[in-house]
Design a protein around this motif. Structure first.
Motif, PDB file in Angstrom:
ATOM      1  N   TRP A 182       0.769  -1.396   0.072  1.00  0.00           N
ATOM      2  CA  TRP A 182       0.023  -0.048   0.146  1.00  0.00           C
ATOM      3  C   TRP A 182       0.755   0.939   0.039  1.00  0.00           C
ATOM      4  O   TRP A 182       1.597   1.233   0.861  1.00  0.00           O
ATOM      5  CB  TRP A 182      -0.869  -0.200   1.167  1.00  0.00           C
ATOM      6  CG  TRP A 182      -2.090   1.043   1.380  1.00  0.00           C
ATOM      7  CD1 TRP A 182      -2.307   1.895   0.479  1.00  0.00           C
ATOM      8  CD2 TRP A 182      -2.889   1.017   2.441  1.00  0.00           C
ATOM      9  NE1 TRP A 182      -3.254   2.569   0.597  1.00  0.00           N
ATOM     10  CE2 TRP A 182      -3.970   2.277   1.912  1.00  0.00           C
ATOM     11  CE3 TRP A 182      -3.332   0.589   3.589  1.00  0.00           C
ATOM     12  CZ2 TRP A 182      -4.954   2.497   2.698  1.00  0.00           C
ATOM     13  CZ3 TRP A 182      -4.295   0.867   4.395  1.00  0.00           C
ATOM     14  CH2 TRP A 182      -5.098   1.816   4.083  1.00  0.00           C
ATOM     15  N   ARG A 184       0.414   3.940   1.049  1.00  0.00           N
ATOM     16  CA  ARG A 184       0.213   4.757   2.198  1.00  0.00           C
ATOM     17  C   ARG A 184       1.588   4.476   3.111  1.00  0.00           C
ATOM     18  O   ARG A 184       1.646   5.446   4.084  1.00  0.00           O
ATOM     19  CB  ARG A 184      -1.078   4.306   2.874  1.00  0.00           C
ATOM     20  CG  ARG A 184      -1.363   5.023   4.166  1.00  0.00           C
ATOM     21  CD  ARG A 184      -2.694   4.790   4.646  1.00  0.00           C
ATOM     22  NE  ARG A 184      -2.976   5.311   5.897  1.00  0.00           N
ATOM     23  CZ  ARG A 184      -4.164   5.272   6.672  1.00  0.00           C
ATOM     24  NH1 ARG A 184      -5.256   4.320   5.917  1.00  0.00           N
ATOM     25  NH2 ARG A 184      -4.510   5.627   7.795  1.00  0.00           N
ATOM     26  N   TYR A 185       2.010   3.412   3.217  1.00  0.00           N
ATOM     27  CA  TYR A 185       3.135   3.105   3.922  1.00  0.00           C
ATOM     28  C   TYR A 185       4.355   2.694   3.284  1.00  0.00           C
ATOM     29  O   TYR A 185       4.512   2.410   2.001  1.00  0.00           O
ATOM     30  CB  TYR A 185       2.790   1.968   5.001  1.00  0.00           C
ATOM     31  CG  TYR A 185       1.493   2.144   5.847  1.00  0.00           C
ATOM     32  CD1 TYR A 185       1.490   3.070   6.947  1.00  0.00           C
ATOM     33  CD2 TYR A 185       0.334   1.361   5.666  1.00  0.00           C
ATOM     34  CE1 TYR A 185       0.258   3.437   7.654  1.00  0.00           C
ATOM     35  CE2 TYR A 185      -1.002   1.688   6.404  1.00  0.00           C
ATOM     36  CZ  TYR A 185      -0.853   2.596   7.243  1.00  0.00           C
ATOM     37  OH  TYR A 185      -1.878   2.835   7.860  1.00  0.00           O
ATOM     38  N   THR A 187       7.758   0.192   2.724  1.00  0.00           N
ATOM     39  CA  THR A 187       7.806  -1.318   2.355  1.00  0.00           C
ATOM     40  C   THR A 187       9.207  -1.840   2.800  1.00  0.00           C
ATOM     41  O   THR A 187      10.054  -2.059   2.444  1.00  0.00           O
ATOM     42  CB  THR A 187       7.529  -1.269   1.004  1.00  0.00           C
ATOM     43  OG1 THR A 187       8.833  -0.709   0.355  1.00  0.00           O
ATOM     44  CG2 THR A 187       6.474  -0.865   0.238  1.00  0.00           C
ATOM     45  N   ASN A 192       3.510  -8.089   3.035  1.00  0.00           N
ATOM     46  CA  ASN A 192       2.619  -6.866   2.714  1.00  0.00           C
ATOM     47  C   ASN A 192       2.806  -5.906   3.967  1.00  0.00           C
ATOM     48  O   ASN A 192       3.396  -6.249   5.028  1.00  0.00           O
ATOM     49  CB  ASN A 192       1.066  -7.463   2.906  1.00  0.00           C
ATOM     50  CG  ASN A 192       0.478  -7.502   4.064  1.00  0.00           C
ATOM     51  OD1 ASN A 192       0.989  -8.405   4.776  1.00  0.00           O
ATOM     52  ND2 ASN A 192      -0.535  -6.649   4.701  1.00  0.00           N
ATOM     53  N   ASN A 193       2.427  -4.726   3.676  1.00  0.00           N
ATOM     54  CA  ASN A 193       2.998  -3.724   4.496  1.00  0.00           C
ATOM     55  C   ASN A 193       1.925  -2.982   5.057  1.00  0.00           C
ATOM     56  O   ASN A 193       2.051  -1.695   5.800  1.00  0.00           O
ATOM     57  CB  ASN A 193       4.118  -2.416   3.782  1.00  0.00           C
ATOM     58  CG  ASN A 193       2.958  -1.651   2.790  1.00  0.00           C
ATOM     59  OD1 ASN A 193       2.025  -2.132   2.279  1.00  0.00           O
ATOM     60  ND2 ASN A 193       3.305  -0.420   2.341  1.00  0.00           N
ATOM     61  N   TYR A 194       0.966  -3.571   5.600  1.00  0.00           N
ATOM     62  CA  TYR A 194      -0.297  -3.028   6.362  1.00  0.00           C
ATOM     63  C   TYR A 194      -0.934  -4.185   7.325  1.00  0.00           C
ATOM     64  O   TYR A 194      -0.519  -5.416   6.777  1.00  0.00           O
ATOM     65  CB  TYR A 194      -1.134  -2.372   5.744  1.00  0.00           C
ATOM     66  CG  TYR A 194      -1.981  -3.174   4.515  1.00  0.00           C
ATOM     67  CD1 TYR A 194      -3.154  -3.744   4.843  1.00  0.00           C
ATOM     68  CD2 TYR A 194      -1.371  -3.403   3.280  1.00  0.00           C
ATOM     69  CE1 TYR A 194      -3.642  -4.509   4.067  1.00  0.00           C
ATOM     70  CE2 TYR A 194      -2.030  -4.338   2.321  1.00  0.00           C
ATOM     71  CZ  TYR A 194      -3.213  -5.020   2.781  1.00  0.00           C
ATOM     72  OH  TYR A 194      -3.798  -5.568   1.781  1.00  0.00           O
ATOM     73  N   ASP A 195      -1.528  -3.613   8.509  1.00  0.00           N
ATOM     74  CA  ASP A 195      -2.009  -5.002   9.149  1.00  0.00           C
ATOM     75  C   ASP A 195      -3.323  -5.036   8.725  1.00  0.00           C
ATOM     76  O   ASP A 195      -4.425  -4.529   8.480  1.00  0.00           O
ATOM     77  CB  ASP A 195      -2.211  -4.127  10.726  1.00  0.00           C
ATOM     78  CG  ASP A 195      -2.467  -4.955  11.709  1.00  0.00           C
ATOM     79  OD1 ASP A 195      -3.144  -6.224  11.311  1.00  0.00           O
ATOM     80  OD2 ASP A 195      -2.265  -5.045  12.953  1.00  0.00           O
ATOM     81  N   HIS A 199      -7.292  -3.533   8.051  1.00  0.00           N
ATOM     82  CA  HIS A 199      -7.515  -3.563   6.885  1.00  0.00           C
ATOM     83  C   HIS A 199      -7.975  -4.659   6.032  1.00  0.00           C
ATOM     84  O   HIS A 199      -7.455  -5.042   4.870  1.00  0.00           O
ATOM     85  CB  HIS A 199      -6.527  -2.746   6.201  1.00  0.00           C
ATOM     86  CG  HIS A 199      -5.963  -1.373   6.799  1.00  0.00           C
ATOM     87  ND1 HIS A 199      -6.667  -0.287   6.827  1.00  0.00           N
ATOM     88  CD2 HIS A 199      -5.021  -1.496   7.392  1.00  0.00           C
ATOM     89  CE1 HIS A 199      -5.915   0.722   7.485  1.00  0.00           C
ATOM     90  NE2 HIS A 199      -4.937   0.284   8.105  1.00  0.00           N
ATOM     91  N   ARG A 202      -8.977  -4.241   2.472  1.00  0.00           N
ATOM     92  CA  ARG A 202      -8.011  -4.132   1.514  1.00  0.00           C
ATOM     93  C   ARG A 202      -7.161  -5.629   0.905  1.00  0.00           C
ATOM     94  O   ARG A 202      -6.899  -5.667   0.053  1.00  0.00           O
ATOM     95  CB  ARG A 202      -6.860  -3.125   1.843  1.00  0.00           C
ATOM     96  CG  ARG A 202      -5.489  -3.068   1.279  1.00  0.00           C
ATOM     97  CD  ARG A 202      -4.617  -1.730   1.436  1.00  0.00           C
ATOM     98  NE  ARG A 202      -5.598  -0.730   1.016  1.00  0.00           N
ATOM     99  CZ  ARG A 202      -5.459   0.001   0.008  1.00  0.00           C
ATOM    100  NH1 ARG A 202      -4.442  -0.534  -1.188  1.00  0.00           N
ATOM    101  NH2 ARG A 202      -6.061   1.104  -0.252  1.00  0.00           N
TER     102      ARG A 202
END
Length: 466
Positions: A182, A184-185, A187, A192-195, A199, A202
């Motif tokens: 994502w 937004r964050y 890497t 993958n770079n979000y929890d 989310h 997503r």
């Protein structure tokens, strides 16, 4: 990495031991195709994508993990480097691409199945996916206007016309997809770079994206025999095993589950009998296992395939260090004697051709296979499998083959002593020569006097025992 309390660690390893037990397919069509694949023995693997343009490691340089095998231009900051890498698609123009030439050389080499990279971790699709514009047929790719632009379709068709089983390599992670990395964050690693717990929608979009791309491959590209899934860190957290931990990458606190049962059900509805290889995720969807760049010390009690590079790199790298034909034949013999298949990898050049040295190696291997293929195809291992420089295989009719590995720097002696034979034969012949082979038993050993017309035999002499 945080230390694990002893009891928890013991229970975890005990779970791994249980979880790694091979699960034979219950679908009769899958079992039949797996048996067919097991008799093929020798396959071609190809890593090809935008990374071939600068001749660098495939995909991994855009992963910010600090590892010696992940080189990156230190003059650019990370975000600029990623942009440079992702923009390589705008230079990809393999005007000399002709997969019929690849298939012809592979067939002459004695290969019988192919596994081609439809998409690596960088997300650049080598097929005409409708899920993303980051693809070989994208408008910003110079090659997109070429009649052969749908590369996967062309490759599969060319190899299928030569009688090959068709394998589709597909990366489960996609570092170009905003649903995996994502924007937004940052890497920080391969994951993958979000929890996903925060989310879930997503991640659901990523699961659908992955499902849709695999569905395209299973629907629009003719008969596919193998779905070869890479990126083993994308998996249910409950299946994380010792092998995954040994990679040294961070393990997220959430599942990266893409719903393999749903994917498998769809894929096999479209491709009955499809062999699935969800690498390192031991269980129902890993129909055979894939030791990478290594050969097991002894036969394994489940189907397996060594995947190994012809050079040092998976993709094309200028001036790569290619293995000799002698070494490659010895690797093939060693693997087959232990009951495995050999998936030999080469990286095509950015213009769509194989390096000349690759063509030479395939030709040399083919010259050996023309004479000795009966000791390779449709064989099974027989103890002692390998004794010093002699390997053994057993043919479908019960013939036993002793494959004497010749050191390329030494002269073949006039007499050969074989030890630890599976059985004492009634008749001995040497593949590739018409002369009678003289032999005698000396204690528990077996002495063979080589006939004079062995000149020109290279790499390995194959004795057939009736």
């Amino acid at each position: 990495m945080k230390k694990i309390p002893a009891l928890i660690y013991f229970l975890f390893i005990s779970f791994l031991t249980f979880a790694q037990i091979y699960q034979p397919p219950t679908d009769a069509k899958v079992a039949a195709k797996l048996s067919q694949w097991g008799g093929k023995k020798f396959g071609l693997f190809m890593h090809w994508g935008i990374y071939s343009i600068p001749g660098i490691v495939e995909s991994w340089s855009i992963n910010s993990e600090d590892a010696s095998w992940i080189p990156r231009d230190s003059t650019l900051n990370y975000e600029k480097y990623k942009k440079w890498y992702f923009d390589l698609n705008k230079q990809f123009n393999p005007v000399n691409f002709d997969p019929t030439i690849w298939a012809g050389y592979a067939k002459k080499a004695g290969m019988q199945y192919v596994v081609f990279t439809t998409k690596h971790h960088d997300g650049f699709a080598m097929f005409n996916t409708k899920q993303s514009n980051y693809k070989i047929t994208g408008a910003d790719v110079p090659f997109s206007s070429n009649p052969k632009a749908n590369i996967v379709k062309e490759v599969f068709s060319a190899f299928r016309n030569e009688g090959f089983m068709i394998g589709a390599y597909f990366s489960k992670p996609d570092w170009h997809s905003e649903y995996y990395w994502w924007p937004r964050y940052a890497t920080p690693d391969r994951n993958n770079n979000y929890d996903i717990r925060l989310h879930p929608q997503r991640w659901q979009q990523f699961k659908q994206f992955t499902y849709n791309q695999i569905e395209e491959l299973m629907s629009d590209y003719g008969k596919v025999d193998i779905l070869w899934l890479d990126g083993g860190w994308v998996r249910p957290k409950a299946t994380v095993n010792e092998e995954v931990l040994s990679w040294g990458a961070p393990i997220p606190a959430w599942d990266q589950d893409i719903d393999m049962p749903k994917i498998a059900k769809m894929a096999r509805a479209k491709q009955p009998g499809l062999i699935m290889v969800d690498r390192t995720v031991h269980g129902e969807y890993e129909n055979y296992q894939t030791p990478e760049q290594k050969i097991p010390e002894k036969p394994l009690n489940y189907p397996w395939e060594t995947c190994m590079t012809m050079g040092d790199a998976w993709g094309y790298v200028p001036n790569d260090n290619y293995k000799s034909a002698n070494t490659l034949v010895h690797l093939l013999v060693d693997i087959v004697a232990k009951g495995g298949n050999f998936l030999l990898d080469v990286g095509p050049k950015p213009d769509g051709t194989f390096p000349e040295i690759v063509l030479q190696r395939l030709t040399e291997i083919g010259q050996w296979m023309d004479i000795n293929k009966e000791s390779i195809y449709e064989t099974e291992p027989i103890a002692p499998y390998k004794s010093e420089n002699v390997c053994f295989t057993k043919g479908k009719r019960g013939n036993i083959y002793a494959l004497y590995l010749i050191n390329e720097k030494s002269v073949v002696p006039a007499k050969i002593m074989l030890k630890s034979l599976p059985k004492i034969p009634k008749r001995v012949s040497l593949l590739g020569v018409k002369s009678v082979v003289k032999w005698k038993q000396i204690g528990n050993d077996f002495e063979i006097v080589l006939p004079k017309d062995t000149k020109g035999l290279k790499h390995a002499l194959v004795f057939k025992f009736d």
